[in-house]
Design an enzyme around this catalytic site. Structure first.
Site, short mmCIF file in Angstrom:
data_model
loop_
_atom_site.label_atom_id
_atom_site.label_comp_id
_atom_site.label_asym_id
_atom_site.label_seq_id
_atom_site.Cartn_x
_atom_site.Cartn_y
_atom_site.Cartn_z
N CYS A 206 101.85 -31.49 -17.52
CA CYS A 206 102.98 -30.59 -17.84
C CYS A 206 103.21 -29.42 -16.70
CB CYS A 206 103.10 -30.03 -19.03
SG CYS A 206 102.76 -31.06 -20.60
N GLU B 259 103.34 -25.95 -26.82
CA GLU B 259 103.11 -26.26 -25.20
C GLU B 259 103.93 -27.25 -25.01
OE1 GLU B 259 102.56 -27.58 -21.76
OE2 GLU B 259 100.62 -27.84 -22.82
N SER C 49 97.14 -41.30 -30.30
CA SER C 49 96.54 -42.44 -31.01
C SER C 49 95.97 -43.50 -30.05
CB SER C 49 97.85 -43.25 -31.75
OG SER C 49 97.94 -42.53 -32.71
#
Length: 467
Positions: free
Chosen positions: A262, A228, A157
């Site tokens: 990540c 993922e 968002s």
């Protein structure tokens, strides 16, 4: 949840968006279903032409797209421009290779002719995060569209303009209306879209918690999902490694994308014989980083994406130090407008502290010392995550051990973990399941269909009726 562009460098709200109404969402879902029925028959040559056009748009407008990423989530401008260019690379890769990846595979059986064919399955929902607002979308969208599917994007968002820009790229590239649509909705409506019978599958990149919710929703209605999720990647340094090469790579591996990746290295596991020297150089490297305006090409580390990120990281660091860790540098929010956190290095981290097992999603590095290769592997695997791992050694036996025994979806030797369209991307354990990129990525969302053609019924007796 507010859908808005908030500049992380200043905290200023620049633009807000109204979520789709129920009627608007219904119209988009129906448009996706209708478009899919037509688009799935589009020849691969036409899909290729349109995807190559998307690559051209990304390349020619990469500076503008890079600035948009900086404005919405704060990555350094150079990284934003490079991300747009990488998206073009991904589009070209699938445009050039999809025909080979999706080609029928003939199998010798008792049948007159038998083969495996790969066919599209329908609209695929992508729930994407803000940290790589273009790349993480294109690495899903390029193979999905080349396979004959259509895409629905529920983006984070805080990056609505990136989401709308990506939809516009595909429209300008010539893809039919409804082939790729952005859904400006809150997370509270994701389950509704997953459960809609017109949606065939879902892919998510995000936290383990978000992945569990999406997997649960998809599992309830028996739909394919690819996840993922987070990572706490180890970066192992053994005595044979060249510290002149390793230390700069280690600094970059932790601070890439302002530490919000990540696959960023987060736990640095260094052999005890070189640990003091590595620590000295590493802390110096962190303290030399330029933290500042992400629009400045000289900036190494910009702001975190939002206020929540700063608060979460600050609490993780404080609790870890309170549990006994030593703070070597950083460890504070910077006193300036925006969401800046000082590059931080911690050592002597105890197993009962947040930084030991949790993913710290910002420029915070954790240093560990290992007695030998066995201890390094033990420390590396002592995490619920298993996304990537990087090991630096010139010893062939150690390399073999790391490749065989590190619990990760990706192991890089003498290199930083990175995504590349040519190789599979994904993890194990709580880092998710399924793979993106490469031939495996395009086959995640297809119907792998067995075709058995018997010209003469007389041969049928050779087959068993059993399953």
């Amino acid at each position: 949840m507010t859908i808005a562009t908030i500049n992380p460098a200043t905290g200023e709200t620049l633009r807000t968006f109204q979520p789709l109404s129920d009627a608007e969402l219904e119209a988009r879902l129906q448009c996706a279903a209708d478009t899919y029925r037509r688009y799935r028959r589009t020849p691969l040559a036409d899909r290729k032409r349109m995807l190559l056009r998307a690559a051209e748009i990304l390349e020619s407008e990469k500076d503008a797209f890079g600035k948009l990423m900086v404005l919405e989530m704060g990555k350094p401008i150079k990284a934003g421009v490079e991300e747009a260019a990488k998206c073009a690379l991904g589009c070209r890769y699938y445009a050039e290779n999809a025909e080979r990846f999706l080609a029928d595979e003939y199998v010798e059986t008792y049948a007159s002719r038998s083969y495996v064919t790969y066919q599209p399955i329908g609209p695929v929902l992508a729930v994407m995060p803000w940290n790589f607002p273009f790349w993480q979308v294109f690495r899903f969208a390029a193979p999905a569209l080349m396979a004959g599917n259509v895409g629905l994007l529920k983006h984070a968002s805080n990056v609505p303009q990136c989401a709308l820009a990506i939809e516009d790229i595909f429209r300008r590239a010539g893809f039919p209306e409804g082939c790729f649509q952005t859904l400006l909705i809150g997370t509270d409506r994701v389950r509704q879209v997953i459960e809609d019978p017109r949606v065939a599958a879902v892919t998510l990149t995000g936290s383990t918690g978000a992945g569990a919710q999406v997997a649960s929703a998809a599992g309830k209605v028996v739909k394919k999902s690819v996840l993922e999720l987070g990572g706490s990647d180890p970066f192992i340094v053994m005595p044979s490694a060249d510290l002149d090469v390793v230390v700069p790579a280690a600094v970059k591996a932790r601070t890439i994308n302002n530490g919000q990746s990540c696959i960023a290295a987060k736990r640095f596991i260094v052999h005890e014989s070189i640990a003091e020297e590595f620590e000295r150089r590493y802390v110096a490297g962190f303290e030399a980083l330029k933290v500042g305006d992400p629009m400045d090409p000289a900036t190494d580390v910009g702001p975190l994406a939002n206020e929540s990120q700063v608060d979460t990281i600050g609490q993780q660091v404080q609790r870890t130090v309170a549990a006994g860790a030593r703070l070597l540098t950083g460890g504070r929010r910077l006193d300036r407008p925006g969401y800046y956190y000082a590059p931080t290095v911690l050592t002597d981290v105890t197993p009962d502290s947040p930084a030991y097992h949790d993913e710290v999603f910002g420029p915070v590095a954790i240093l560990f010392r290992a007695r030998d290769v066995d201890d390094a592997i033990r420390l590396a695997n002592d995490t619920p995550f298993g996304l990537g791992a990087s090991a630096w050694t010139n010893d062939p036996a150690e390399r073999s051990r790391f490749v065989a025994e590190l619990e990760a979806g990706m192991v890089f030797i003498n290199a930083m973990v990175a995504s590349d369209p040519r190789v599979p991307f994904g993890g194990v354990k709580q880092s998710g399941y399924g793979r993106e990129l490469s031939s495996q990525g395009i086959r995640e969302f297809v119907n792998t269909k067995t075709v058995w053609i018997q010209e003469s019924p007389s041969a049928a007796h050779k087959l068993s009726d059993s399953e």
